[in-house]
Design a protein around this motif. Structure first.
Motif, PDB file in Angstrom:
ATOM      1  N   ARG A 143       9.452   2.729  -0.744  1.00 46.49           N
ATOM      2  CA  ARG A 143       8.592   2.401   0.387  1.00 46.49           C
ATOM      3  C   ARG A 143       9.404   1.486   1.298  1.00 46.49           C
ATOM      4  O   ARG A 143      10.063   0.551   0.820  1.00 46.49           O
ATOM      5  N   LYS A 182       3.253   7.255   4.343  1.00 48.26           N
ATOM      6  CA  LYS A 182       1.943   7.818   4.589  1.00 48.26           C
ATOM      7  C   LYS A 182       2.032   8.577   5.916  1.00 48.26           C
ATOM      8  O   LYS A 182       2.747   8.133   6.826  1.00 48.26           O
ATOM      9  N   TYR A 242       0.836  -1.189   0.000  1.00 47.90           N
ATOM     10  CA  TYR A 242       0.000   0.000   0.000  1.00 47.90           C
ATOM     11  C   TYR A 242       0.871   1.239   0.000  1.00 47.90           C
ATOM     12  O   TYR A 242       1.930   1.265   0.619  1.00 47.90           O
ATOM     13  N   GLU A 269      -3.871   3.849  10.339  1.00 51.46           N
ATOM     14  CA  GLU A 269      -2.546   3.322   9.989  1.00 51.46           C
ATOM     15  C   GLU A 269      -1.546   3.574  11.108  1.00 51.46           C
ATOM     16  O   GLU A 269      -0.521   2.906  11.181  1.00 51.46           O
ATOM     17  N   ARG A 293       2.554  -3.188  14.924  1.00 48.73           N
ATOM     18  CA  ARG A 293       3.533  -4.025  14.222  1.00 48.73           C
ATOM     19  C   ARG A 293       4.956  -3.738  14.706  1.00 48.73           C
ATOM     20  O   ARG A 293       5.762  -4.646  14.867  1.00 48.73           O
ATOM     21  N   GLU A 332       1.821   6.633   9.190  1.00 50.59           N
ATOM     22  CA  GLU A 332       2.998   5.787   9.432  1.00 50.59           C
ATOM     23  C   GLU A 332       4.182   6.636   9.865  1.00 50.59           C
ATOM     24  O   GLU A 332       4.930   6.254  10.777  1.00 50.59           O
ATOM     25  N   GLU A 358      -1.968   0.845  13.719  1.00 55.44           N
ATOM     26  CA  GLU A 358      -1.592  -0.381  13.010  1.00 55.44           C
ATOM     27  C   GLU A 358      -0.068  -0.474  12.913  1.00 55.44           C
ATOM     28  O   GLU A 358       0.524  -1.527  13.165  1.00 55.44           O
TER      29      GLU A 358
END
Lengths: 223, 353
Positions: A130, B7, A14, B34, B41, B10, B37
Protein backbone atom coordinates in the motif's frame (compact mmCIF):
# COMPACT_ATOMS: atom_id res chain seq x y z
CA UNK A 1 -2.90 -21.66 19.02
CA UNK A 2 -3.93 -18.05 19.22
CA UNK A 3 -2.64 -17.23 22.71
CA UNK A 4 -3.31 -13.54 22.54
CA UNK A 5 -5.06 -11.47 25.17
CA UNK A 6 -8.86 -11.71 25.38
CA UNK A 7 -9.59 -8.51 23.48
CA UNK A 8 -7.91 -8.34 20.05
CA UNK A 9 -8.07 -5.02 18.25
CA UNK A 10 -7.16 -5.12 14.55
CA UNK A 11 -6.05 -1.77 13.16
CA UNK A 12 -4.06 -0.51 10.19
CA UNK A 13 -4.02 1.52 6.98
CA UNK A 14 -7.25 1.21 5.07
CA UNK A 15 -6.94 -1.44 2.44
CA UNK A 16 -4.21 -3.22 4.40
CA UNK A 17 -6.39 -6.32 4.81
CA UNK A 18 -7.70 -5.91 8.36
CA UNK A 19 -11.11 -7.37 7.66
CA UNK A 20 -9.81 -10.41 5.81
CA UNK A 21 -7.34 -11.02 8.65
CA UNK A 22 -9.99 -10.44 11.33
CA UNK A 23 -12.42 -12.91 9.77
CA UNK A 24 -9.81 -15.59 9.21
CA UNK A 25 -8.49 -15.05 12.74
CA UNK A 26 -11.96 -15.19 14.32
CA UNK A 27 -12.86 -18.40 12.48
CA UNK A 28 -9.59 -20.00 13.61
CA UNK A 29 -10.16 -18.76 17.15
CA UNK A 30 -13.67 -20.22 17.22
CA UNK A 31 -12.13 -23.65 16.55
CA UNK A 32 -10.21 -23.35 19.84
CA UNK A 33 -12.57 -21.29 22.00
CA UNK A 34 -16.31 -21.50 22.63
CA UNK A 35 -17.24 -17.88 23.08
CA UNK A 36 -15.98 -15.76 20.16
CA UNK A 37 -17.39 -12.45 18.98
CA UNK A 38 -16.31 -10.21 16.11
CA UNK A 39 -17.32 -6.58 16.26
CA UNK A 40 -17.35 -4.71 12.96
CA UNK A 41 -16.44 -1.15 13.89
CA UNK A 42 -15.82 -0.04 10.30
CA UNK A 43 -17.33 3.40 9.84
CA UNK A 44 -15.04 4.22 6.90
CA UNK A 45 -15.86 1.75 4.14
CA UNK A 46 -19.24 1.29 2.47
CA UNK A 47 -18.31 -2.06 0.86
CA UNK A 48 -16.39 -5.18 1.94
CA UNK A 49 -17.25 -5.00 5.64
CA UNK A 50 -17.19 -8.08 7.86
CA UNK A 51 -20.91 -7.65 8.65
CA UNK A 52 -21.58 -8.83 5.06
CA UNK A 53 -20.28 -12.25 6.15
CA UNK A 54 -22.26 -12.58 9.38
CA UNK A 55 -24.02 -15.70 8.07
CA UNK A 56 -20.77 -17.48 7.30
CA UNK A 57 -19.21 -16.37 10.61
CA UNK A 58 -22.23 -17.61 12.55
CA UNK A 59 -21.82 -21.03 10.91
CA UNK A 60 -18.27 -21.09 12.26
CA UNK A 61 -19.43 -20.16 15.76
CA UNK A 62 -18.49 -16.47 15.61
CA UNK A 63 -21.03 -13.93 16.80
CA UNK A 64 -21.00 -10.72 14.72
CA UNK A 65 -21.83 -7.36 16.24
CA UNK A 66 -22.02 -4.36 13.91
CA UNK A 67 -24.37 -1.50 13.26
CA UNK A 68 -27.99 -1.23 14.46
CA UNK A 69 -28.77 -0.47 10.83
CA UNK A 70 -29.39 -3.81 9.15
CA UNK A 71 -27.97 -4.84 5.83
CA UNK A 72 -25.18 -3.65 3.61
CA UNK A 73 -26.99 -0.64 2.20
CA UNK A 74 -26.00 1.91 4.78
CA UNK A 75 -22.88 3.98 5.24
CA UNK A 76 -24.00 5.64 8.45
CA UNK A 77 -21.13 5.89 10.93
CA UNK A 78 -23.19 4.01 13.54
CA UNK A 79 -21.76 1.40 15.88
CA UNK A 80 -24.01 -0.79 17.99
CA UNK A 81 -24.07 -0.45 21.79
CA UNK A 82 -24.02 -4.26 21.74
CA UNK A 83 -20.25 -4.10 21.31
CA UNK A 84 -20.04 -3.53 25.07
CA UNK A 85 -21.51 -6.98 25.77
CA UNK A 86 -18.55 -9.05 24.56
CA UNK A 87 -16.09 -6.48 25.94
CA UNK A 88 -17.59 -6.80 29.44
CA UNK A 89 -18.09 -10.57 29.30
CA UNK A 90 -14.77 -11.87 30.62
CA UNK A 91 -15.43 -15.30 29.14
CA UNK A 92 -15.75 -13.85 25.65
CA UNK A 93 -12.92 -13.71 23.13
CA UNK A 94 -13.37 -10.52 21.17
CA UNK A 95 -11.99 -9.45 17.80
CA UNK A 96 -12.54 -5.78 16.99
CA UNK A 97 -12.37 -5.21 13.23
CA UNK A 98 -11.67 -1.49 13.02
CA UNK A 99 -12.03 0.87 10.05
CA UNK A 100 -8.93 2.13 8.28
CA UNK A 101 -6.41 4.74 9.40
CA UNK A 102 -6.68 6.93 12.47
CA UNK A 103 -10.01 8.14 11.09
CA UNK A 104 -11.51 4.66 11.36
CA UNK A 105 -9.78 4.03 14.70
CA UNK A 106 -11.67 6.90 16.31
CA UNK A 107 -14.48 4.49 17.20
CA UNK A 108 -12.08 2.81 19.64
CA UNK A 109 -11.79 5.88 21.87
CA UNK A 110 -15.17 4.98 23.34
CA UNK A 111 -13.81 1.61 24.60
CA UNK A 112 -10.66 2.97 26.23
CA UNK A 113 -11.70 1.66 29.66
CA UNK A 114 -11.42 -1.92 28.37
CA UNK A 115 -7.92 -1.52 26.98
CA UNK A 116 -6.11 -2.57 30.15
CA UNK A 117 -2.54 -3.80 29.78
CA UNK A 118 -2.48 -7.57 29.67
CA UNK A 119 -6.16 -7.83 28.78
CA UNK A 120 -6.00 -6.59 25.22
CA UNK A 121 -3.82 -6.78 22.18
CA UNK A 122 -3.82 -4.23 19.41
CA UNK A 123 -2.42 -5.61 16.17
CA UNK A 124 -1.37 -3.35 13.34
CA UNK A 125 -1.85 -4.95 9.92
CA UNK A 126 0.93 -3.91 7.54
CA UNK A 127 0.71 -4.31 3.79
CA UNK A 128 4.00 -3.14 2.29
CA UNK A 129 2.30 -2.82 -1.10
CA UNK A 130 0.00 0.00 0.00
CA UNK A 131 1.48 3.32 -1.07
CA UNK A 132 1.47 4.96 2.34
CA UNK A 133 2.88 2.00 4.24
CA UNK A 134 5.69 1.05 1.88
CA UNK A 135 8.36 2.68 4.03
CA UNK A 136 9.53 2.54 7.64
CA UNK A 137 8.41 6.14 8.16
CA UNK A 138 5.01 5.47 6.58
CA UNK A 139 4.25 2.52 8.86
CA UNK A 140 5.48 4.33 11.98
CA UNK A 141 3.37 7.39 11.08
CA UNK A 142 0.31 5.18 10.88
CA UNK A 143 1.07 3.50 14.20
CA UNK A 144 1.70 6.86 15.91
CA UNK A 145 -1.47 8.49 14.60
CA UNK A 146 -3.66 5.47 15.38
CA UNK A 147 -2.19 5.17 18.90
CA UNK A 148 -2.86 8.87 19.39
CA UNK A 149 -6.50 8.53 18.36
CA UNK A 150 -7.23 5.35 20.28
CA UNK A 151 -5.16 6.11 23.38
CA UNK A 152 -4.04 2.47 23.31
CA UNK A 153 -0.70 0.88 22.43
CA UNK A 154 0.00 -1.33 19.45
CA UNK A 155 1.21 -4.65 20.91
CA UNK A 156 1.96 -6.56 17.72
CA UNK A 157 2.63 -6.24 14.00
CA UNK A 158 1.02 -8.41 11.36
CA UNK A 159 2.88 -8.72 8.09
CA UNK A 160 0.08 -8.90 5.56
CA UNK A 161 2.05 -7.80 2.51
CA UNK A 162 0.24 -9.05 -0.55
CA UNK A 163 -1.01 -8.23 -4.05
CA UNK A 164 -4.17 -10.34 -3.77
CA UNK A 165 -4.01 -13.17 -6.35
CA UNK A 166 -0.69 -11.85 -7.68
CA UNK A 167 1.09 -12.32 -4.32
CA UNK A 168 4.46 -14.06 -4.35
CA UNK A 169 6.72 -15.33 -1.56
CA UNK A 170 9.10 -12.47 -2.44
CA UNK A 171 6.34 -9.99 -1.66
CA UNK A 172 5.82 -11.57 1.76
CA UNK A 173 9.56 -11.48 2.48
CA UNK A 174 9.76 -7.85 1.36
CA UNK A 175 6.98 -7.07 3.84
CA UNK A 176 8.77 -9.05 6.51
CA UNK A 177 11.90 -6.98 6.03
CA UNK A 178 9.83 -3.81 6.40
CA UNK A 179 8.12 -5.17 9.54
CA UNK A 180 11.50 -6.15 11.01
CA UNK A 181 12.72 -2.60 10.61
CA UNK A 182 9.52 -1.23 12.15
CA UNK A 183 9.89 -3.75 14.97
CA UNK A 184 13.50 -2.69 15.61
CA UNK A 185 12.54 0.96 15.70
CA UNK A 186 9.40 0.60 17.84
CA UNK A 187 10.17 -2.56 19.89
CA UNK A 188 6.77 -3.90 18.79
CA UNK A 189 7.09 -7.62 17.99
CA UNK A 190 5.91 -9.23 14.73
CA UNK A 191 3.10 -11.50 15.93
CA UNK A 192 1.71 -12.93 12.70
CA UNK A 193 2.50 -13.33 9.04
CA UNK A 194 -0.66 -13.62 6.99
CA UNK A 195 -0.28 -15.77 3.88
CA UNK A 196 -2.79 -16.87 1.24
CA UNK A 197 -3.30 -20.61 1.59
CA UNK A 198 -1.87 -21.43 -1.83
CA UNK A 199 1.57 -20.05 -0.89
CA UNK A 200 1.95 -21.66 2.57
CA UNK A 201 3.93 -24.68 1.31
CA UNK A 202 6.36 -22.42 -0.57
CA UNK A 203 7.37 -20.37 2.47
CA UNK A 204 10.96 -20.48 3.68
CA UNK A 205 11.67 -21.28 7.34
CA UNK A 206 12.60 -17.81 8.54
CA UNK A 207 9.04 -16.46 8.72
CA UNK A 208 8.44 -14.23 11.74
CA UNK A 209 5.58 -14.87 14.14
CA UNK A 210 2.74 -17.31 13.72
CA UNK A 211 1.72 -18.06 10.14
CA UNK A 212 -1.94 -17.23 9.61
CA UNK A 213 -3.32 -18.97 6.52
CA UNK A 214 -5.71 -16.66 4.70
CA UNK A 215 -8.77 -17.75 2.75
CA UNK A 216 -10.03 -14.89 0.59
CA UNK A 217 -13.46 -14.71 2.15
CA UNK A 218 -14.30 -11.10 1.27
CA UNK A 219 -13.27 -11.53 -2.35
CA UNK A 220 -15.53 -13.31 -4.81
CA UNK A 221 -13.97 -15.79 -7.24
CA UNK A 222 -14.39 -13.37 -10.17
CA UNK A 223 -12.54 -10.53 -8.40
CA UNK B 1 7.47 1.47 -10.91
CA UNK B 2 6.42 -1.65 -8.98
CA UNK B 3 2.81 -2.63 -8.71
CA UNK B 4 0.99 -1.28 -5.69
CA UNK B 5 -2.32 -2.25 -4.18
CA UNK B 6 -4.88 0.50 -4.54
CA UNK B 7 -8.56 1.05 -4.10
CA UNK B 8 -10.29 1.92 -7.39
CA UNK B 9 -11.22 5.43 -6.34
CA UNK B 10 -7.66 6.21 -5.24
CA UNK B 11 -6.21 4.65 -8.38
CA UNK B 12 -8.39 6.84 -10.62
CA UNK B 13 -7.29 9.91 -8.64
CA UNK B 14 -3.63 8.96 -8.93
CA UNK B 15 -4.08 8.33 -12.66
CA UNK B 16 -5.64 11.76 -13.14
CA UNK B 17 -2.68 13.41 -11.42
CA UNK B 18 -0.31 11.33 -13.56
CA UNK B 19 -2.17 12.71 -16.61
CA UNK B 20 -1.52 16.26 -15.49
CA UNK B 21 -4.83 17.03 -13.78
CA UNK B 22 -4.20 19.71 -11.20
CA UNK B 23 -7.72 20.92 -10.50
CA UNK B 24 -10.61 19.01 -8.99
CA UNK B 25 -14.08 20.27 -8.11
CA UNK B 26 -16.56 17.94 -6.50
CA UNK B 27 -19.08 17.11 -3.85
CA UNK B 28 -19.10 13.97 -1.68
CA UNK B 29 -21.29 10.96 -2.36
CA UNK B 30 -20.83 7.24 -1.66
CA UNK B 31 -19.35 5.09 -3.23
CA UNK B 32 -16.83 7.52 -4.81
CA UNK B 33 -15.74 9.45 -1.71
CA UNK B 34 -12.17 8.15 -1.63
CA UNK B 35 -11.57 9.91 -4.95
CA UNK B 36 -12.19 13.51 -3.82
CA UNK B 37 -10.56 12.61 -0.50
CA UNK B 38 -7.45 11.47 -2.36
CA UNK B 39 -7.44 14.62 -4.51
CA UNK B 40 -7.91 16.88 -1.49
CA UNK B 41 -4.79 15.34 0.04
CA UNK B 42 -2.63 15.08 -3.08
CA UNK B 43 -3.44 18.17 -5.19
CA UNK B 44 -2.11 20.76 -2.71
CA UNK B 45 1.24 18.89 -2.80
CA UNK B 46 1.61 19.70 -6.52
CA UNK B 47 0.35 23.26 -6.38
CA UNK B 48 -3.06 22.16 -7.58
CA UNK B 49 -6.52 23.18 -6.49
CA UNK B 50 -9.09 21.05 -4.74
CA UNK B 51 -12.47 22.62 -4.11
CA UNK B 52 -15.34 20.93 -2.34
CA UNK B 53 -18.20 22.81 -3.94
CA UNK B 54 -21.52 23.46 -2.24
CA UNK B 55 -23.26 21.12 -4.67
CA UNK B 56 -22.75 18.98 -7.76
CA UNK B 57 -24.25 21.76 -9.88
CA UNK B 58 -21.68 24.22 -8.54
CA UNK B 59 -18.87 21.72 -9.08
CA UNK B 60 -19.64 21.10 -12.76
CA UNK B 61 -19.84 24.85 -13.38
CA UNK B 62 -16.46 25.30 -11.69
CA UNK B 63 -15.23 22.67 -14.16
CA UNK B 64 -16.65 24.82 -16.97
CA UNK B 65 -14.76 27.85 -15.72
CA UNK B 66 -11.47 26.08 -15.03
CA UNK B 67 -11.58 24.16 -18.33
CA UNK B 68 -11.90 27.50 -20.09
CA UNK B 69 -8.36 28.32 -18.99
CA UNK B 70 -7.07 25.21 -20.74
CA UNK B 71 -6.11 23.47 -17.49
CA UNK B 72 -6.69 19.75 -17.07
CA UNK B 73 -9.70 19.43 -14.78
CA UNK B 74 -11.76 16.64 -13.29
CA UNK B 75 -14.90 16.11 -11.25
CA UNK B 76 -16.38 12.91 -9.90
CA UNK B 77 -19.64 11.80 -8.40
CA UNK B 78 -22.06 8.89 -8.28
CA UNK B 79 -25.33 8.37 -10.14
CA UNK B 80 -27.74 10.95 -8.61
CA UNK B 81 -24.84 13.40 -8.36
CA UNK B 82 -24.06 12.89 -12.05
CA UNK B 83 -27.75 13.48 -12.77
CA UNK B 84 -27.33 16.91 -11.19
CA UNK B 85 -24.31 17.60 -13.39
CA UNK B 86 -26.11 16.89 -16.66
CA UNK B 87 -26.94 20.49 -17.43
CA UNK B 88 -23.29 21.43 -17.02
CA UNK B 89 -22.15 18.51 -19.17
CA UNK B 90 -24.38 19.72 -22.01
CA UNK B 91 -22.93 23.23 -21.62
CA UNK B 92 -19.38 21.85 -21.63
CA UNK B 93 -20.09 19.91 -24.83
CA UNK B 94 -21.77 22.92 -26.39
CA UNK B 95 -18.87 25.22 -25.52
CA UNK B 96 -16.37 22.51 -26.52
CA UNK B 97 -14.56 22.39 -23.21
CA UNK B 98 -12.37 19.40 -22.38
CA UNK B 99 -12.74 17.75 -18.98
CA UNK B 100 -12.95 14.33 -17.37
CA UNK B 101 -16.02 13.33 -15.38
CA UNK B 102 -15.94 10.17 -13.27
CA UNK B 103 -19.15 8.34 -12.39
CA UNK B 104 -18.80 5.57 -9.80
CA UNK B 105 -22.36 4.46 -10.14
CA UNK B 106 -24.79 3.12 -7.56
CA UNK B 107 -28.33 1.76 -7.49
CA UNK B 108 -31.23 3.97 -8.57
CA UNK B 109 -33.60 5.54 -9.46
CA UNK B 110 -33.66 8.57 -7.21
CA UNK B 111 -31.30 8.48 -4.27
CA UNK B 112 -31.31 4.69 -4.65
CA UNK B 113 -28.67 2.91 -2.62
CA UNK B 114 -24.90 2.77 -2.23
CA UNK B 115 -24.22 -0.65 -3.72
CA UNK B 116 -22.88 -1.08 -7.29
CA UNK B 117 -25.09 -0.70 -10.33
CA UNK B 118 -24.92 -0.18 -14.10
CA UNK B 119 -28.25 1.57 -14.40
CA UNK B 120 -26.63 4.78 -15.67
CA UNK B 121 -26.07 3.39 -19.16
CA UNK B 122 -28.78 5.55 -20.69
CA UNK B 123 -27.66 8.56 -18.66
CA UNK B 124 -24.06 8.15 -19.87
CA UNK B 125 -24.64 7.22 -23.50
CA UNK B 126 -27.83 9.12 -24.32
CA UNK B 127 -27.12 12.09 -22.12
CA UNK B 128 -29.34 13.56 -19.46
CA UNK B 129 -28.59 17.03 -20.76
CA UNK B 130 -30.32 18.85 -23.60
CA UNK B 131 -29.35 19.19 -27.21
CA UNK B 132 -27.47 17.21 -29.86
CA UNK B 133 -24.36 16.36 -27.92
CA UNK B 134 -22.24 13.27 -27.35
CA UNK B 135 -19.30 12.38 -25.20
CA UNK B 136 -17.02 9.40 -25.01
CA UNK B 137 -17.76 6.94 -22.19
CA UNK B 138 -15.02 4.61 -20.95
CA UNK B 139 -16.14 1.59 -18.94
CA UNK B 140 -13.11 -0.05 -17.29
CA UNK B 141 -13.39 -3.64 -16.01
CA UNK B 142 -10.20 -3.74 -13.94
CA UNK B 143 -8.39 -1.15 -11.88
CA UNK B 144 -5.43 -1.26 -14.25
CA UNK B 145 -7.79 -0.46 -17.09
CA UNK B 146 -9.38 2.29 -14.97
CA UNK B 147 -5.91 3.82 -14.52
CA UNK B 148 -4.96 3.53 -18.19
CA UNK B 149 -8.30 4.85 -19.48
CA UNK B 150 -8.38 7.75 -17.01
CA UNK B 151 -4.95 8.85 -18.22
CA UNK B 152 -6.07 8.51 -21.82
CA UNK B 153 -9.36 10.31 -21.12
CA UNK B 154 -7.48 13.58 -20.53
CA UNK B 155 -5.75 13.36 -23.92
CA UNK B 156 -9.00 12.46 -25.66
CA UNK B 157 -10.80 15.34 -23.96
CA UNK B 158 -8.10 17.79 -25.07
CA UNK B 159 -7.82 16.34 -28.56
CA UNK B 160 -11.53 16.61 -29.32
CA UNK B 161 -12.31 19.52 -26.98
CA UNK B 162 -15.10 17.52 -25.40
CA UNK B 163 -16.03 16.10 -21.99
CA UNK B 164 -15.13 12.42 -21.42
CA UNK B 165 -16.86 10.19 -18.88
CA UNK B 166 -15.14 7.38 -17.03
CA UNK B 167 -17.94 5.11 -15.85
CA UNK B 168 -17.17 2.52 -13.19
CA UNK B 169 -19.78 0.82 -11.11
CA UNK B 170 -19.38 1.03 -7.32
CA UNK B 171 -17.36 -2.17 -7.32
CA UNK B 172 -14.67 -0.61 -9.54
CA UNK B 173 -14.48 2.32 -7.11
CA UNK B 174 -14.38 0.26 -3.95
CA UNK B 175 -12.42 -2.87 -4.82
CA UNK B 176 -8.68 -3.20 -4.42
CA UNK B 177 -6.31 -4.50 -7.07
CA UNK B 178 -2.64 -4.25 -7.97
CA UNK B 179 -1.96 -1.42 -10.40
CA UNK B 180 1.04 0.18 -12.03
CA UNK B 181 1.41 3.63 -13.53
CA UNK B 182 3.10 3.38 -16.89
CA UNK B 183 4.26 6.42 -18.80
CA UNK B 184 1.34 7.21 -21.07
CA UNK B 185 1.72 7.28 -24.84
CA UNK B 186 1.57 10.90 -25.85
CA UNK B 187 -0.85 12.02 -28.51
CA UNK B 188 -0.04 14.97 -30.71
CA UNK B 189 -2.41 17.49 -29.25
CA UNK B 190 -3.43 20.73 -30.92
CA UNK B 191 -2.42 24.00 -29.27
CA UNK B 192 -5.05 25.38 -26.95
CA UNK B 193 -5.50 28.64 -28.82
CA UNK B 194 -9.12 28.96 -27.67
CA UNK B 195 -8.57 29.56 -23.95
CA UNK B 196 -9.64 32.68 -22.10
CA UNK B 197 -6.34 33.47 -20.45
CA UNK B 198 -5.90 37.06 -21.56
CA UNK B 199 -5.17 38.50 -25.02
CA UNK B 200 -1.99 40.34 -23.93
CA UNK B 201 -3.19 42.69 -26.66
CA UNK B 202 -1.87 40.26 -29.25
CA UNK B 203 -5.13 38.81 -30.48
CA UNK B 204 -8.88 39.17 -30.44
CA UNK B 205 -10.56 37.99 -27.24
CA UNK B 206 -11.60 34.32 -27.18
CA UNK B 207 -15.20 33.71 -26.18
CA UNK B 208 -16.40 30.54 -24.46
CA UNK B 209 -20.14 30.22 -24.69
CA UNK B 210 -22.92 27.76 -25.46
CA UNK B 211 -25.52 30.39 -26.36
CA UNK B 212 -26.27 31.04 -30.04
CA UNK B 213 -29.46 32.97 -30.73
CA UNK B 214 -29.11 32.91 -34.49
CA UNK B 215 -30.59 29.54 -35.57
CA UNK B 216 -28.48 29.36 -38.71
CA UNK B 217 -25.33 29.88 -36.64
CA UNK B 218 -26.48 27.29 -34.11
CA UNK B 219 -27.19 24.75 -36.82
CA UNK B 220 -23.73 25.37 -38.26
CA UNK B 221 -22.29 24.75 -34.79
CA UNK B 222 -24.33 21.55 -34.44
CA UNK B 223 -23.07 20.28 -37.81
CA UNK B 224 -19.51 21.00 -36.73
CA UNK B 225 -20.04 19.13 -33.45
CA UNK B 226 -21.68 16.24 -35.29
CA UNK B 227 -18.68 15.93 -37.57
CA UNK B 228 -16.48 15.70 -34.50
CA UNK B 229 -18.71 13.03 -32.95
CA UNK B 230 -18.59 11.03 -36.20
CA UNK B 231 -14.78 11.13 -36.05
CA UNK B 232 -14.87 9.89 -32.46
CA UNK B 233 -17.24 7.08 -33.49
CA UNK B 234 -14.86 6.09 -36.24
CA UNK B 235 -11.57 6.36 -34.36
CA UNK B 236 -12.10 5.90 -30.65
CA UNK B 237 -14.46 2.93 -30.35
CA UNK B 238 -12.93 0.11 -28.35
CA UNK B 239 -13.93 -3.39 -27.29
CA UNK B 240 -12.56 -6.76 -26.23
CA UNK B 241 -13.55 -10.16 -27.62
CA UNK B 242 -13.26 -13.23 -25.40
CA UNK B 243 -13.47 -16.88 -26.54
CA UNK B 244 -15.52 -16.04 -29.63
CA UNK B 245 -14.30 -18.98 -31.75
CA UNK B 246 -17.23 -21.35 -32.37
CA UNK B 247 -19.29 -19.64 -29.69
CA UNK B 248 -22.87 -20.89 -29.64
CA UNK B 249 -24.09 -18.06 -27.44
CA UNK B 250 -22.42 -14.63 -27.32
CA UNK B 251 -22.71 -12.58 -24.17
CA UNK B 252 -22.36 -8.82 -24.06
CA UNK B 253 -21.25 -7.25 -20.78
CA UNK B 254 -19.06 -4.39 -19.56
CA UNK B 255 -17.33 -3.29 -16.36
CA UNK B 256 -17.57 -5.52 -13.29
CA UNK B 257 -20.27 -7.65 -14.93
CA UNK B 258 -17.88 -8.66 -17.72
CA UNK B 259 -15.55 -10.18 -15.12
CA UNK B 260 -18.35 -12.28 -13.67
CA UNK B 261 -19.38 -13.25 -17.20
CA UNK B 262 -15.82 -14.39 -18.00
CA UNK B 263 -15.90 -16.69 -14.96
CA UNK B 264 -19.22 -18.09 -16.17
CA UNK B 265 -17.82 -18.56 -19.72
CA UNK B 266 -14.78 -20.46 -18.38
CA UNK B 267 -16.98 -22.71 -16.27
CA UNK B 268 -19.35 -23.36 -19.20
CA UNK B 269 -16.38 -24.23 -21.40
CA UNK B 270 -15.45 -26.96 -18.93
CA UNK B 271 -18.96 -28.33 -19.32
CA UNK B 272 -18.52 -28.34 -23.10
CA UNK B 273 -20.62 -25.28 -23.91
CA UNK B 274 -18.86 -22.70 -26.11
CA UNK B 275 -19.76 -19.18 -25.13
CA UNK B 276 -18.08 -15.92 -26.14
CA UNK B 277 -18.07 -12.36 -24.88
CA UNK B 278 -18.12 -8.97 -26.54
CA UNK B 279 -17.01 -6.46 -23.93
CA UNK B 280 -17.55 -2.83 -24.87
CA UNK B 281 -14.72 -0.72 -23.41
CA UNK B 282 -16.28 2.42 -24.85
CA UNK B 283 -20.06 2.51 -24.28
CA UNK B 284 -20.30 5.52 -26.55
CA UNK B 285 -19.21 5.00 -29.20
CA UNK B 286 -20.68 1.50 -28.92
CA UNK B 287 -18.73 -1.23 -30.75
CA UNK B 288 -21.49 -1.97 -33.26
CA UNK B 289 -19.03 -3.26 -35.86
CA UNK B 290 -17.73 -5.95 -33.49
CA UNK B 291 -21.04 -7.77 -33.94
CA UNK B 292 -20.19 -8.42 -37.59
CA UNK B 293 -17.47 -10.77 -36.32
CA UNK B 294 -19.85 -13.04 -34.43
CA UNK B 295 -19.24 -16.57 -35.77
CA UNK B 296 -21.92 -18.50 -37.72
CA UNK B 297 -22.08 -21.00 -34.87
CA UNK B 298 -23.80 -18.42 -32.70
CA UNK B 299 -27.50 -18.98 -32.08
CA UNK B 300 -28.36 -16.19 -29.66
CA UNK B 301 -27.08 -13.09 -27.87
CA UNK B 302 -27.37 -12.39 -24.15
CA UNK B 303 -26.89 -8.97 -22.62
CA UNK B 304 -25.84 -9.18 -18.97
CA UNK B 305 -26.08 -6.00 -16.93
CA UNK B 306 -26.43 -4.72 -13.40
CA UNK B 307 -29.65 -3.00 -14.43
CA UNK B 308 -33.12 -3.93 -15.64
CA UNK B 309 -31.83 -3.79 -19.23
CA UNK B 310 -30.35 -0.68 -20.85
CA UNK B 311 -27.34 -1.67 -22.97
CA UNK B 312 -29.58 -4.30 -24.55
CA UNK B 313 -30.94 -1.48 -26.77
CA UNK B 314 -27.49 -1.03 -28.33
CA UNK B 315 -27.06 -4.80 -28.57
CA UNK B 316 -30.31 -4.91 -30.58
CA UNK B 317 -29.16 -2.07 -32.83
CA UNK B 318 -25.85 -3.87 -33.42
CA UNK B 319 -27.60 -7.20 -34.02
CA UNK B 320 -29.75 -5.77 -36.84
CA UNK B 321 -32.47 -8.30 -36.13
CA UNK B 322 -30.26 -11.29 -36.99
CA UNK B 323 -30.27 -13.31 -33.75
CA UNK B 324 -32.60 -13.59 -30.77
CA UNK B 325 -31.45 -11.18 -28.06
CA UNK B 326 -31.90 -12.24 -24.42
CA UNK B 327 -31.34 -10.40 -21.17
CA UNK B 328 -30.15 -11.25 -17.70
CA UNK B 329 -29.67 -8.58 -15.06
CA UNK B 330 -29.69 -7.80 -11.37
CA UNK B 331 -30.39 -4.34 -10.10
CA UNK B 332 -30.55 -2.11 -7.07
CA UNK B 333 -27.03 -3.04 -5.95
CA UNK B 334 -27.38 -6.80 -6.35
CA UNK B 335 -24.51 -8.45 -8.22
CA UNK B 336 -25.09 -11.31 -10.69
CA UNK B 337 -23.41 -14.58 -9.75
CA UNK B 338 -21.50 -16.68 -12.30
CA UNK B 339 -23.86 -19.58 -11.48
CA UNK B 340 -27.00 -17.59 -12.34
CA UNK B 341 -25.45 -16.46 -15.64
CA UNK B 342 -24.55 -20.07 -16.44
CA UNK B 343 -28.14 -21.12 -15.76
CA UNK B 344 -29.46 -18.43 -18.10
CA UNK B 345 -27.00 -19.43 -20.85
CA UNK B 346 -28.01 -23.09 -20.52
CA UNK B 347 -31.65 -22.14 -20.75
CA UNK B 348 -30.99 -20.21 -24.00
CA UNK B 349 -28.57 -22.82 -25.34
CA UNK B 350 -31.04 -25.63 -24.69
CA UNK B 351 -33.88 -23.70 -26.28
CA UNK B 352 -31.81 -22.58 -29.26
CA UNK B 353 -30.93 -26.11 -30.45
Amino acid sequence: MLKDNRIRVIIGHYGSGKTEFSINYAIKLAKEEKNVALADLDVVNPYFRSREKHGLLKEHGVKVVSSYVKGSGSDLPAVSGDVLGPLQDKSCNVVLDVGGDSMGARTLGRYKDYFIEGEYDMFCVVNGNRIETQTLEGVINHITSIEGTTRARVTGLINNTHLLRATTVDQILKGQELCRRVSQATKIPIKYTAVVESLIHQLPENIEGTIMPIKMIMREAWM
Amino acid sequence: MDKVLMKGNEAIGAAAIKAGCKHFFGYPITPQNELPEFMSRELPKIDGVFVQAESEVAAINMIYGAAGTGARVMTSSSSPGIALKQEGISYLAGAELPCVIVNISRGGPGLGGIQPSQADYYQSTRGGGNGDYRHLVYAPATLQEAVDLTIEAFDIADYYRNPVIVLGDGMIGQMMEPVEFKEPKKRDLPDKDWTTTGTKRNRKPNIINSLALDPAELEKHNIKLDKKYKTIEEKEVRHEMYKMDNAEVVLVAYGTTSRIVKNAIDALEEEGISVGLIRPITLWPFPYKAFAEIPNTCKALLSVEMSMGQMIDDVKIANEGKLPVHFYGRSGGMIPTPEAIMEKVKEIWGGAK
